[in-house]
Scaffold this motif. Structure first.
Motif, PDB file in Angstrom:
ATOM      1  N   TYR A  36     131.502  64.633   3.222  1.00  0.00           N
ATOM      2  CA  TYR A  36     132.085  63.337   2.876  1.00  0.00           C
ATOM      3  C   TYR A  36     133.211  62.996   3.834  1.00  0.00           C
ATOM      4  N   GLU A  40     133.319  59.671   5.988  1.00  0.00           N
ATOM      5  CA  GLU A  40     134.390  58.706   5.697  1.00  0.00           C
ATOM      6  C   GLU A  40     135.213  58.422   6.944  1.00  0.00           C
ATOM      7  N   PHE A  98     138.808  60.493  -7.405  1.00  0.00           N
ATOM      8  CA  PHE A  98     137.973  60.406  -6.208  1.00  0.00           C
ATOM      9  C   PHE A  98     136.657  59.714  -6.513  1.00  0.00           C
ATOM     10  N   SER A 102     135.691  56.356  -4.579  1.00  0.00           N
ATOM     11  CA  SER A 102     134.636  56.415  -3.568  1.00  0.00           C
ATOM     12  C   SER A 102     133.611  55.303  -3.762  1.00  0.00           C
ATOM     13  N   TYR A 105     135.128  52.221  -2.337  1.00  0.00           N
ATOM     14  CA  TYR A 105     135.049  52.326  -0.870  1.00  0.00           C
ATOM     15  C   TYR A 105     133.671  51.883  -0.373  1.00  0.00           C
ATOM     16  N   THR A 155     140.580  58.103  -2.559  1.00  0.00           N
ATOM     17  CA  THR A 155     139.816  59.207  -1.961  1.00  0.00           C
ATOM     18  C   THR A 155     140.669  60.054  -1.024  1.00  0.00           C
ATOM     19  N   LEU A 220     127.851  57.258   4.247  1.00  0.00           N
ATOM     20  CA  LEU A 220     128.821  57.470   3.175  1.00  0.00           C
ATOM     21  C   LEU A 220     128.108  57.675   1.838  1.00  0.00           C
ATOM     22  N   LEU A 224     128.143  61.219  -0.482  1.00  0.00           N
ATOM     23  CA  LEU A 224     128.517  61.274  -1.892  1.00  0.00           C
ATOM     24  C   LEU A 224     127.462  62.011  -2.714  1.00  0.00           C
TER      25      LEU A 224
END
Length: 583
Positions: A36, A40, A98, A102, A105, A155, A220, A224
């Motif tokens: 991750y 990211e 998180f 996420s 995001y 995150t 991304l 995850l």
């Protein structure tokens, strides 16, 4: 029958049950996290590295506005972790904070990809004349960017600290593994940044911005999925206080209330719980340090008051935060230097000869890959060679102390900005010789002349960026390590805002009357060398301030429980080094 050995630091699984030390945590758990982090970072640098070019070429903003907007967004990405860390430490915990963040995001990345892909969301150009971006186009684009910033807020401070939580400080073997964790954690981050600056930047400028942003969005989502596969192996820290940050208010208030009381001559007369109380509660006792003595009055026993005094551990936790704040202040100028990589360095590169061969032109933002590449080379060298070499000479498990590491990084950074100044002086000399005046005229000077400053900034970051992340995690009070890590992220954020402020003010002051701005739209007719010289002077003065702050800093001293209730002083606190740079 196999004996079940649980972790000694009290970590649990997602359901609150004690976890086995052999089957959870360590690098096998972190393997699910680093993916991750890499994706990211690829997404972030895929945006940040070339955002100034998108704003000037696609949204048709001027140079100062584009630099200011890039810095404002980057600053927000690094500032919002303060809120995310507070939510994690006080309410949701690192894992769930998180998880929610996420998803925000990813939503921001999808919106941004849509913004740069649909024609209706971009300004149109006909016969070389481009319309200004409409209000809808600007609002949607910046809403996408700041949605990403909000997601990063939850995150960024929690994924790295969650990774560090996978190592048991009470297990000597795991503690040794943890000493290298932040080096290799940042290594994965650098890999993602390298892919962004080498590959994504080229794709954005040559194959389309939609594809350039779409690739990291897909990556991304995939990372995850991998992250949640590792859920059974993760260790989770148990929250031991309802509001860890409450002492930051409680201690100063109590010290002010007791300001007229006399401090005892012996610190042992200050209020503190018995060591067994800390063993029973699973908390760590923090020992007295002779700094910020005005706060000690919060722990003075006052028989006339109905309020119980604060404990020495509570007071020392507040002292730790104040000490970290002192170090944080002297990291702001170095963060301002870092902000040049994605702004003025890129604009400077667009004016130079970027040809490789007869047909290929390197994107100016791709030179940022050399920052990342030098980091990737330097991290293994630092961890495998420099640390063991220095460890033999200093006896320090880290080789050198955390603050010594920062100081070396700041010195290298000063050398880098000095070289940037010299290169810009040379570029302006070439401009005068060839009588170049137009903003789009290419200066006959190879873009690789900028390479030394990029490489040196990469090496500097192996010392100061990784060092800062480890320093603020290590020195934070036990229940505030997510919040403590935001000292690292917020320093970068404020550095970006500071650079935005400096660029704006320098432009306004130097362009008064009929004078030319140091940072004009036409960099071929500006004085960027003066601005770099200004940063060089500020960096040198800041190094002096850092040395003073480091000489005043005292590291935390903890007692922890080992071997069924026996107490041991954390050995790192007992090593004393010159000018206060102890670890």
């Amino acid at each position: 029958m196999e004996t079940k050995v649980y972790t000694q630091d009290g970590t649990v699984d997602l359901h609150g049950r004690p976890v086995l030390g052999t089957k959870t945590g360590k690098w096998k758990a972190c393997a699910f996290l680093v993916g991750y982090e890499a994706f990211e970072r690829m997404a972030f640098y895929g945006i940040a590295s070339n955002l100034v070019n998108y704003l000037t070429t696609q949204l048709h903003e001027d140079t100062v506005s584009s630099v200011r907007n890039v810095n404002s967004w980057s600053g927000s990405v690094w500032i919002t972790p303060i809120l995310g860390a507070y939510i994690a430490d006080t309410y949701l915990g690192r894992f769930w904070t998180f998880t929610v963040s996420s998803l925000i995001y990813v939503m921001g990345m999808i919106m941004l990809t849509t913004s740069v892909s649909l024609k209706s969301l971009k300004p149109t150009c006909r016969e070389g004349v481009c319309n200004k971006a409409s209000t809808l186009q600007i609002v949607f684009f910046y809403t996408s960017l700041y949605t990403i910033a909000i997601g990063a807020g939850g995150t960024k401070p929690n994924i790295s600290t969650f990774g560090a939580d996978q190592f048991d400080d009470f297990n000597p073997h795991e503690k040794k593994l943890k000493a290298s964790f932040f080096n290799w954690w940042m290594f994965s981050s650098f890999l993602g940044a390298l892919v962004a600056t080498l590959g994504l930047v080229y794709i954005q400028e040559n194959l389309g911005w939609g594809l350039g942003y779409g690739i990291p969005t897909v990556g991304l989502v995939f990372s995850l999925f991998v992250f949640y596969l590792g859920t059974p192996m993760y260790r989770h820290k148990v929250k031991k206080t309802k509001s860890p940050a409450r002492d930051l208010i409680k201690v100063p208030v109590a010290a002010f209330r007791n300001r007229k009381l006399q401090l005892p001559n012996n610190p042992s007369q200050l209020h503190e719980h018995e060591p067994q109380d800390y063993i029973n509660s699973g908390k760590r006792q923090v020992h007295y340090t002779p700094i910020f003595r005005f706060l000690d009055k919060a722990a003075v026993k006052d028989g006339n008051s109905s309020r119980p005094p604060c404990t020495v551990t509570q007071v020392e936790g507040t002292k730790l935060v104040l000490g970290m704040l002192l170090i944080w202040l002297v990291t702001l100028i170095p963060s301002t230097i870092w902000a040049q990589i994605n702004t003025l360095f890129v604009k400077q590169g667009t004016t130079m000869d970027r040809s490789i061969g007869s047909s290929f032109q390197i994107p100016a933002a791709s030179l940022g890959s050399f920052v990342t590449f030098s980091m990737l080379v330097s991290v293994p060298l630092y961890d495998r060679y420099f640390v063991p070499f220095m460890r033999q000479r200093t006896g320090n498990p880290r080789g050198i102390t955390l603050l010594q590491r920062l100081g070396i990084g700041f010195i290298i950074q000063i050398i880098a900005i000095a070289i940037a100044y010299a290169v810009e002086v040379r570029r302006l000399h070439v401009i005068r010789v060839h009588r170049i005046t137009g903003p789009k005229e290419i200066v006959p000077m190879n873009i690789f002349s900028l390479l030394p400053q990029y490489v040196l900034l990469g090496i500097a970051d192996v010392f100061n960026a990784i060092g800062l992340l480890e320093f603020f995690y290590d020195q934070s009070p036990e229940d505030m390590q997510s919040l403590g890590t935001t000292f690292f992220t917020s320093g970068i954020g404020v550095g970006n805002f500071l650079n935005s402020f400096l660029v704006t003010m320098v432009d306004k002051i130097t362009s008064r009357g009929n004078n030319k701005s140091w940072i004009g739209d036409n960099l071929n007719d500006s004085h960027l060398d003066y601005y770099y010289g200004f940063l060089l002077v500020m960096s040198t003065l800041n190094l002096g301030a850092f040395l003073w702050a480091a000489s005043k800093y005292v590291y935390k001293r903890e007692t922890k429980e080992v071997n069924e209730g026996c107490l041991e002083m954390d050995s790192k606190a007992l090593e004393i080094y010159p000018i206060g740079l102890q670890v």
